[in-house]
Write a protein that holds these residues in place. Structure first.
Motif, PDB file in Angstrom:
ATOM      1  N   TYR A 179       0.822  -1.205   0.000  1.00 24.74           N
ATOM      2  CA  TYR A 179       0.000   0.000   0.000  1.00 24.74           C
ATOM      3  C   TYR A 179       0.858   1.258   0.000  1.00 24.74           C
ATOM      4  CZ  TYR A 179      -3.619  -3.387   0.839  1.00 24.74           C
ATOM      5  OH  TYR A 179      -4.465  -4.462   0.699  1.00 24.74           O
ATOM      6  N   MET A 180       1.978   1.196   0.694  1.00 22.15           N
ATOM      7  CA  MET A 180       2.892   2.340   0.690  1.00 22.15           C
ATOM      8  C   MET A 180       3.477   2.568  -0.699  1.00 22.15           C
ATOM      9  SD  MET A 180       6.362   2.859   2.937  1.00 22.15           S
ATOM     10  CE  MET A 180       7.168   1.441   2.166  1.00 22.15           C
ATOM     11  N   LEU A 181       3.976   1.507  -1.326  1.00 28.17           N
ATOM     12  CA  LEU A 181       4.586   1.644  -2.644  1.00 28.17           C
ATOM     13  C   LEU A 181       3.553   2.003  -3.706  1.00 28.17           C
ATOM     14  CD1 LEU A 181       7.084  -1.353  -2.566  1.00 28.17           C
ATOM     15  CD2 LEU A 181       7.607   1.072  -2.286  1.00 28.17           C
ATOM     16  N   ALA A 182       2.356   1.461  -3.577  1.00 26.87           N
ATOM     17  CA  ALA A 182       1.295   1.828  -4.515  1.00 26.87           C
ATOM     18  C   ALA A 182       1.004   3.318  -4.427  1.00 26.87           C
ATOM     19  CB  ALA A 182       0.034   1.016  -4.221  1.00 26.87           C
ATOM     20  N   GLY A 183       0.951   3.843  -3.219  1.00 28.24           N
ATOM     21  CA  GLY A 183       0.726   5.277  -3.057  1.00 28.24           C
ATOM     22  C   GLY A 183       1.857   6.108  -3.619  1.00 28.24           C
ATOM     23  N   LEU A 184       3.084   5.662  -3.414  1.00 26.95           N
ATOM     24  CA  LEU A 184       4.233   6.397  -3.951  1.00 26.95           C
ATOM     25  C   LEU A 184       4.206   6.410  -5.477  1.00 26.95           C
ATOM     26  CD1 LEU A 184       6.985   5.033  -1.529  1.00 26.95           C
ATOM     27  CD2 LEU A 184       6.115   7.375  -1.606  1.00 26.95           C
ATOM     28  N   LEU A 185       3.865   5.289  -6.077  1.00 27.67           N
ATOM     29  CA  LEU A 185       3.814   5.213  -7.539  1.00 27.67           C
ATOM     30  C   LEU A 185       2.669   6.056  -8.098  1.00 27.67           C
ATOM     31  CD1 LEU A 185       4.555   1.414  -7.977  1.00 27.67           C
ATOM     32  CD2 LEU A 185       6.026   3.302  -8.727  1.00 27.67           C
ATOM     33  N   GLN A 186       1.530   6.053  -7.425  1.00 25.24           N
ATOM     34  CA  GLN A 186       0.429   6.907  -7.862  1.00 25.24           C
ATOM     35  C   GLN A 186       0.823   8.367  -7.787  1.00 25.24           C
ATOM     36  OE1 GLN A 186      -3.693   5.785  -6.476  1.00 25.24           O
ATOM     37  NE2 GLN A 186      -2.568   4.180  -5.408  1.00 25.24           N
ATOM     38  N   GLY A 187       1.573   8.735  -6.753  1.00 22.57           N
ATOM     39  CA  GLY A 187       2.038  10.109  -6.631  1.00 22.57           C
ATOM     40  C   GLY A 187       2.969  10.528  -7.753  1.00 22.57           C
ATOM     41  N   LEU A 188       3.625   9.562  -8.376  1.00 24.04           N
ATOM     42  CA  LEU A 188       4.505   9.838  -9.513  1.00 24.04           C
ATOM     43  C   LEU A 188       3.778   9.706 -10.857  1.00 24.04           C
ATOM     44  CD1 LEU A 188       7.775   7.995  -8.396  1.00 24.04           C
ATOM     45  CD2 LEU A 188       7.253  10.439  -8.245  1.00 24.04           C
ATOM     46  N   GLY A 189       2.481   9.436 -10.817  1.00 24.67           N
ATOM     47  CA  GLY A 189       1.711   9.352 -12.059  1.00 24.67           C
ATOM     48  C   GLY A 189       1.806   8.026 -12.772  1.00 24.67           C
ATOM     49  N   CYS A 190       2.198   6.969 -12.061  1.00 20.59           N
ATOM     50  CA  CYS A 190       2.326   5.648 -12.688  1.00 20.59           C
ATOM     51  C   CYS A 190       1.021   4.874 -12.621  1.00 20.59           C
ATOM     52  CB  CYS A 190       3.405   4.823 -11.977  1.00 20.59           C
ATOM     53  SG  CYS A 190       5.052   5.513 -12.071  1.00 20.59           S
ATOM     54  N   GLU A 191       0.909   3.910 -13.514  1.00 19.03           N
ATOM     55  CA  GLU A 191      -0.129   2.883 -13.420  1.00 19.03           C
ATOM     56  C   GLU A 191       0.516   1.675 -12.746  1.00 19.03           C
ATOM     57  OE1 GLU A 191      -2.470  -0.141 -16.455  1.00 19.03           O
ATOM     58  OE2 GLU A 191      -1.762   1.799 -17.203  1.00 19.03           O
ATOM     59  N   TRP A 192      -0.105   1.149 -11.719  1.00 19.92           N
ATOM     60  CA  TRP A 192       0.493   0.031 -10.999  1.00 19.92           C
ATOM     61  C   TRP A 192      -0.530  -1.097 -10.856  1.00 19.92           C
ATOM     62  CZ3 TRP A 192      -1.136  -2.235  -6.431  1.00 19.92           C
ATOM     63  CH2 TRP A 192      -2.178  -1.566  -5.769  1.00 19.92           C
ATOM     64  N   PHE A 193      -0.030  -2.286 -10.642  1.00 16.36           N
ATOM     65  CA  PHE A 193      -0.899  -3.399 -10.309  1.00 16.36           C
ATOM     66  C   PHE A 193      -0.140  -4.360  -9.398  1.00 16.36           C
ATOM     67  CE2 PHE A 193       1.442  -4.866 -13.980  1.00 16.36           C
ATOM     68  CZ  PHE A 193       1.657  -6.224 -13.765  1.00 16.36           C
ATOM     69  N   SER A 194      -0.891  -5.068  -8.592  1.00 16.90           N
ATOM     70  CA  SER A 194      -0.284  -6.053  -7.706  1.00 16.90           C
ATOM     71  C   SER A 194      -0.001  -7.332  -8.480  1.00 16.90           C
ATOM     72  CB  SER A 194      -1.207  -6.349  -6.519  1.00 16.90           C
ATOM     73  OG  SER A 194      -0.681  -7.415  -5.748  1.00 16.90           O
TER      74      SER A 194
END
Length: 429
Positions: free
Chosen positions: A223-238
């Motif tokens: 959840y921490m890394l997902a939030g960091l990636l969203q803050g950088l404008g990335c698309e992420w998935f688990s």
């Protein structure tokens, strides 16, 4: 090659050359040099482009302002009519508000004008209304002399037609969107979002909401890394959770690499018998570097699974957080197509000096990053304080902090000493 650093490393086996421990700068430079930015582009509406990375230079097709206009509420006039000292009475021949176009100005007259309105032909100066006096007959008295061009915004003085207003590689901010809109750009070409797979490893991990059994912990890193990636404008998935099992680790990493531009895993990159990620990368891809002289966060891995880059972060949450700030963020930014120094997005974070309001003893061989925040003292001075528990497992320290204090290798910190402070505004965006 970085000094004595080769482009491929063994891990820690007795029959292999041991991986060197690299400095923070060596790792940052090494990672940046190996970025392959995303190539795909799309065109999006300007109002939806916040945080996206511009894929092409944008040029203005018009002047801003489009014509000479008034910077004040007042009276537009020809400066030749008021060249001497004294008071001059002029007939007010017209009224021009913003958005209206006036008639040519007759000699010896003035136009009542408002901020932003175009000057009528024949006018070259604006007298501020505060300096003027309206007579009962409707004429205006203006003190002279006036300076030609006073209170006039010239056509194209902000933006000239043909100039580049936004550079390729800019991560678009709100002010950039406003600038694009000001020259009529309704749509903007941007790079597609970087797609990042997050893989969680470890027998002890449980998702929030489930009941904990003895020995288990909640998977906070995802959840921490997902939030960091969203803050950088990335698309992420688990990419899921894998237990400490070599076969399952191999399979999960391979699947993640097929679906992502970048794979990030937490845990499994140290030297324990249950740390299988590093070995799996060597088996199905190659490991380029491992271990950095930083605390927290020594076991940091970088390699590739096929053509997909891989970053392995430590399992301790603060170690994962700090290594993301220092190494993953700049790598991600460059992978997105961000060009260093444009759009306020330097890929190497900036810091500033501040006075230490704490002591830190015991010089270490590794560079340390302490969770810290600023405080204003009673006498108005700004100092930096650190969280009392600097354990790599204490995520409370990162939530409490406003940034990181850097303690160089072999150094201690005394009260009143100047230290370098990296605000999270530099590390997380």
């Amino acid at each position: 090659m970085i000094g004595s650093v080769t482009t491929r490393y063994a891990s820690d086996g007795c029959d292999h050359e041991p991986a060197p421990i690299l400095s923070v700068e060596q790792v940052q430079r090494y990672l940046i040099e190996r970025v392959l930015p995303v190539a795909g582009k799309e065109v999006v509406a300007t109002e939806t482009a916040l945080g996206r990375v511009l894929a092409e230079d944008q040029r203005s097709l018009m002047n801003i302002p489009g014509a000479d206009n008034s910077a004040m509420d007042g009276y537009a006039l020809a400066s030749r009519d008021i060249e001497r000292a004294g008071e001059f009475r002029l007939v007010v021949s017209q009224r021009i508000a913003a958005g209206q176009v006036g008639q040519p100005l007759a000699p010896g007259t003035a136009a009542r004008i408002f901020t932003g309105a175009w000057l009528p032909p024949g006018a070259d100066t604006v007298a501020m209304q505060e300096h003027c006096r309206i007579e009962p007959d409707g004429t205006v008295v203006i003190p002279g002399p006036v300076t030609r061009g006073a209170h006039v915004r010239r056509a194209g003085e902000d933006i000239a037609a043909g100039v580049c207003i936004l550079r390729r590689g800019t991560r678009l901010r709100a002010q950039d969107l406003g600038l694009a809109a000001s020259v009529g750009l309704a749509r903007l070409p941007v790079f597609r979002r970087l797609r990042v797979a997050l893989l969680s490893t470890g027998n002890e991990l449980v998702e929030p909401g489930a009941a904990l059994r003895p020995g288990q912990i909640y998977n906070s890193n995802l959840y921490m890394l997902a939030g960091l990636l969203q803050g950088l404008g990335c698309e992420w998935f688990s990419a899921g959770w894998v237990p400490d099992d070599p076969t399952q680790t191999h399979e999960a990493l391979a699947r993640a690499a097929e679906a992502a531009d970048l794979v990030i895993a937490t845990g499994g990159v140290s030297v324990g018998e249950e740390d299988h990620v590093k070995a799996a990368i060597r088996d199905i891809g190659h490991l380029d570097l491992w271990r950095v002289a930083v605390k927290p966060g020594k076991p940091l891995a970088f390699g590739r699974i096929g053509a997909t880059p891989f970053l392995g972060l430590p399992g301790n949450p603060v170690s994962a957080f700090v290594t993301f700030c220092l190494f993953v963020r700049p790598f991600v930014q460059r992978s997105q197509g961000i060009v260093c120094g444009q759009g306020g997005a330097d890929t190497v974070p900036r810091s500033f000096p501040v006075v230490a309001g704490f002591e830190w003893s015991g010089a270490k061989k590794r560079r340390e990053y302490l969770r810290a925040r600023l405080r204003l003292t009673e006498n108005g001075a700004t100092i930096v304080e650190i969280y009392p528990n600097q354990s790599s497992a204490a995520l409370t320290s990162a939530a409490w902090a406003e940034g990181l204090v850097e303690v160089p290798e072999g150094h201690t910190v005394a009260h009143g000493q100047t230290v370098r402070f990296f605000p999270f505004s530099e590390l997380l965006s």
